[in-house]
Scaffold this motif. Structure first.
Motif, PDB file in Angstrom:
ATOM      1  N   SER A 181      -9.898   7.632   0.074  1.00 14.22           N
ATOM      2  CA  SER A 181     -10.169   6.525   1.018  1.00 14.22           C
ATOM      3  C   SER A 181     -11.046   5.399   0.461  1.00 14.22           C
ATOM      4  O   SER A 181     -10.786   4.227   0.752  1.00 14.22           O
ATOM      5  CB  SER A 181     -10.710   7.055   2.344  1.00 14.22           C
ATOM      6  N   SER A 224      -1.418  -2.185  -6.335  1.00  9.68           N
ATOM      7  CA  SER A 224      -1.804  -1.018  -5.532  1.00  9.68           C
ATOM      8  C   SER A 224      -1.544   0.257  -6.315  1.00  9.68           C
ATOM      9  O   SER A 224      -2.347   1.199  -6.280  1.00  9.68           O
ATOM     10  CB  SER A 224      -1.003  -0.995  -4.230  1.00  9.68           C
ATOM     11  N   ILE A 284      -4.320   3.135  -7.101  1.00 14.87           N
ATOM     12  CA  ILE A 284      -4.146   4.468  -6.517  1.00 14.87           C
ATOM     13  C   ILE A 284      -3.872   5.504  -7.616  1.00 14.87           C
ATOM     14  O   ILE A 284      -4.362   6.632  -7.553  1.00 14.87           O
ATOM     15  CB  ILE A 284      -3.027   4.456  -5.450  1.00 14.87           C
ATOM     16  N   PHE A 300       1.345   3.643  -3.206  1.00 12.46           N
ATOM     17  CA  PHE A 300       0.896   5.028  -3.085  1.00 12.46           C
ATOM     18  C   PHE A 300       2.000   5.995  -3.513  1.00 12.46           C
ATOM     19  O   PHE A 300       1.770   6.901  -4.308  1.00 12.46           O
ATOM     20  CB  PHE A 300       0.480   5.304  -1.626  1.00 12.46           C
ATOM     21  N   LEU A 322      -8.690   3.318  -1.485  1.00 10.55           N
ATOM     22  CA  LEU A 322      -7.735   2.657  -0.584  1.00 10.55           C
ATOM     23  C   LEU A 322      -8.398   1.486   0.134  1.00 10.55           C
ATOM     24  O   LEU A 322      -7.776   0.444   0.361  1.00 10.55           O
ATOM     25  CB  LEU A 322      -7.177   3.660   0.434  1.00 10.55           C
ATOM     26  N   LEU A 341       0.831  -1.204   0.000  1.00  7.57           N
ATOM     27  CA  LEU A 341       0.000   0.000   0.000  1.00  7.57           C
ATOM     28  C   LEU A 341       0.873   1.265   0.000  1.00  7.57           C
ATOM     29  O   LEU A 341       0.664   2.185  -0.814  1.00  7.57           O
ATOM     30  CB  LEU A 341      -0.899  -0.018   1.247  1.00  7.57           C
TER      31      LEU A 341
END
Lengths: 306, 422
Positions: A226, A187, A191, A99, A229, A95
């Motif tokens: 969020s 991820s 993102i 990111f 995520l 994550l």
């Protein structure tokens, strides 16, 4: 007579209309497919977990011994702690790395820096490569002989050969790092897609209001991101819990049981020890963990979203 | 008119029925189903094996024009394939002829046909096979229920330029390993991780050499109790000692198969290793001219231990009760697989000892030594259903000890607790 006929026709049309407006008709194929490929296999796994079935004899009896054995014999709690370590660090770092890489790419694109497409493609390659191949690639890098790439590099700084795959703790760390490398790309994709949809006027407004970069990140960007995520967290958690192919190719669960995660333990019970009862009981535990984790994520993070 | 049509139909049906049921039984079309592994079929992975088997199958079809050969290729997961054949045999649907992993043959003997008469017709004697193979082939009633074809054995390979005389015990082996490390070579390398190679090459020969028994007559595990426990513990303690003294590299805890050593052998730093007879061809191919410096010796044993090795390989079993099919099946397997030519093509060691003198068997540089090993040291794994759990748990125990994760006592106790609770 005509009035009666009209009433009957209207009634039939209404009936037909109610069928047409009902979603049930459209859902039947989906329900049938789900029942066949999802519900039925789960039912069979739960049923087999309450038996002493094995791959050698066709006969079996119903029993709860598989669960008793699973929870009382050596190995189960080590497997759970190994899996927890592997999943926790894999998810957190996938994550974080995903990111920051996506943030770097977005910033790079903003400033029209050359090479962002190459970086994006390079990261994506890791996601496209099958797990078994990744296991073999990392096995070559972790090789403990002179031909191992990492050990060769370490030899220049006098750190000698490191037992990347034969030390119990180091091997778990090695497998986790390989999995972080593998999963970061996924991820990053999610993102990166989220960052593309960020409303620039909101960020601009925050900037005008005097928010610095960190404040903009924590107070504006992360709250907007969020929902993405959350989805990312759920997917990569379940994915990491189910990881089997890469670990199998990299360490096979060894040395001893140091890297035997739950899904590998299921494989070993069924296909190496032929113990279908114990293997399916472990699969039910894995299913339970996955469902519980998803519910916790939805409850904790989903609430914030509302 | 209808009467004539009905009469014609009935006549044709009668003709068809009599046509099917009549005739000489010798010329009758029969179907022979043989279940085989891909390695023992015309689809074998090596060209030599594939050409040999395909040629022999063609010859068989010419010799038996009334037999239609139906080939069933077994699943590449051996244990799964074996379980399936057992299930088929149990429900009366077994193939007429099947390749069966030698150490599992015992499980099939209730369903297999005795081969004594067919062997006699071919002039084959039970005593022509190695003693370990006879034990596998013979049932409790003294009859032969399977024909052993190719086999293998485990030995120690060593470089004669580095090692003058091969160590015979593990104490000597540790000493030699430490000596050669001073010359820049690796110590002893062996499969010590999670895989069957670790069991058959490293663990069982040392355990059997001391007279240890993995299971009792009923097939229940015995390796973790009484004297057997002491013997198994000694094996694990020896491994721990070898690691602690620097003779055995810790990374061996991640090598589960004999083939996992190949990379290190090819690297040129290995001067001795424990492996299978089947690695000779790899060694020859990889080392080129240096191969002539290599030799083999029996596996080193514990102090006072008897020579012991592990042998595997495949057998053929006949399930069909039809005598005509039995004869055809027997001819197929003996002509295709139990000849010197076949063993050369399949790159295997014959289990039939008389084949070593056969003119059509060339063998390899180490064939004579392998033969001696098969004659005097070979053991076969138990066919008990508990064996799978025993082997998996003991491989894990060995790997844990070499990695320094558990003491020998802890590793053995954990393995015993799991194996004994099944």
């Amino acid at each position: 007579m005509d009035a009666n006929n009209n009433m009957t026709i209207n009634h039939a049309e209404k009936k037909r209309g109610s069928w047409r407006s009902s979603p049930l008709l459209w859902l039947i194929p989906l329900i049938a497919v789900l029942a066949f490929v999802f519900v039925y296999p789960i039912f069979q796994i739960v049923r087999l977990s309450f038996t002493d079935a094995n791959l050698i004899d066709a006969d079996f009896d119903y029993t709860i011994n598989s669960y008793i054995r699973l929870f009382t014999l050596p190995g189960f709690y080590q497997m759970l702690s190994t899996t927890s370590f592997f999943v926790f660090f894999s998810v957190v770092f996938q994550l974080i790395c995903g990111f920051f890489i996506s943030l770097l790419i977005v910033q790079g694109e903003k400033f029209k820096i050359k090479g962002t497409v190459i970086v994006r493609t390079a990261v994506l390659v890791a996601w496209a490569v099958p797990g078994v191949i990744i296991g073999i690639i990392w096995n070559t890098m972790y090789n403990e002989t002179d031909s191992g790439i990492f050990n060769y590099i370490l030899s220049f700084i006098g750190m000698g050969p490191q037992p990347f795959l034969s030390d119990p703790l180091l091997s778990l760390l090695s497998v986790t790092i390989a999995n972080i490398w593998r999963g970061t790309a996924f991820s990053m994709i999610l993102i990166y897609a989220g960052l593309q949809t960020l409303p620039s006027d909101v960020i601009e407004a925050a900037r005008i209001d005097g928010a610095n970069a960190i404040q903009r990140l924590t107070r504006v960007i992360l709250p907007i991101l969020s929902p993405i995520l959350l989805i990312n967290l759920i997917i990569i958690s379940i994915d990491t819990f189910n990881t089997f192919d890469m670990v199998m190719a990299l360490t096979g669960g060894g040395p001893g049981r140091s890297t035997e995660v739950i899904s590998l333990s299921i494989y070993n019970s069924i296909f190496n020890k032929f113990n279908m009862g114990e293997g399916t009981a472990t699969a039910v535990v894995l299913l339970f963990i996955n469902v519980m984790m998803t519910m916790v994520y939805l409850k904790v993070l989903g609430r914030k979203d509302k | 008119m209808n009467k004539y049509i009905w009469a014609a139909i009935i006549c044709s049906l009668l003709l068809m029925i009599t046509g099917c049921g009549g005739g000489d039984s010798g010329g009758e079309e029969i179907e022979l189903t043989w279940s085989t592994t891909s390695g023992y079929s015309p689809e074998a992975p090596t060209q030599a094996a594939s050409e040999h088997i395909a040629g022999k199958v063609r010859e068989f079809e010419e010799a038996y024009p009334n037999v239609e050969l139906v080939t069933e290729i077994q699943n590449s997961n051996i244990d799964e394939a074996m379980a399936r054949i057992l299930e088929q045999a149990d429900s009366g649907r077994a193939p007429d002829l099947a390749a069966i992993d030698s150490y599992l043959l015992d499980r099939y003997k209730d369903y297999l046909q005795p081969l004594d008469d067919l062997m006699k017709e071919k002039g084959m004697e039970e005593e022509d096979f190695f003693p370990f193979a006879q034990d596998v082939m013979k049932g409790e009633d003294g009859k032969i229920y399977g024909l052993y074809m190719g086999t293998d054995t485990r030995v120690m390979y060593y470089n004669t330029e580095v090692i003058d005389s091969p160590p015979e015990t593990w104490d000597e082996l540790i000493e030699t390993a430490n000596d050669i490390q001073a010359e820049g070579y690796e110590g002893i390398i062996l499969p010590g991780g999670r895989g069957e190679g670790a069991s058959v090459t490293t663990l069982w020969p040392l355990f059997w050499g001391q007279g240890g028994e993995l299971v009792d007559e009923e097939g229940n595990p015995t390796f973790g109790e009484g004297e057997n426990r002491e013997k198994m513990l000694e094996v694990l303690e020896t491994m721990q000692q070898a690691v602690e003294e620097g003779a055995l590299p810790q990374r061996m805890s991640s090598y589960g198969a004999e083939g996992d050593l190949n990379e290190e052998i090819a690297g040129g730093n290995a001067a001795m290793f424990l492996g299978g007879s089947f690695q000779e061809s790899f060694l020859k191919e990889t080392l080129g001219d240096d191969f002539e410096n290599w030799d083999i010796a029996p596996l080193p044993q514990m102090e006072g231990g008897e020579p012991a090795s592990t042998s595997g390989g495949w057998t053929w079993g006949i399930f069909t009760e039809d005598q005509e099919k039995q004869k055809a099946a027997f001819d197929l397997i003996t002509d295709t697989f139990i000849t010197g030519e076949a063993m050369d093509a399949l790159d295997q060691l014959p289990a039939l000892s008389t084949l070593y003198e056969s003119e059509d068997y060339d063998g390899t540089e180490f064939t004579e030594k392998f033969r001696e090993s098969l004659e005097t040291e070979a053991n076969v794994r138990p066919s008990a259903t508990s064996y799978r759990v025993i082997t998996v748990e003991m491989q894990t125990a060995l790997s844990d000890v070499i990695a320094g994760n558990k003491t020998p006592e802890e590793a053995l106790d954990d393995a015993w607790e799991v194996a004994n609770s099944n």
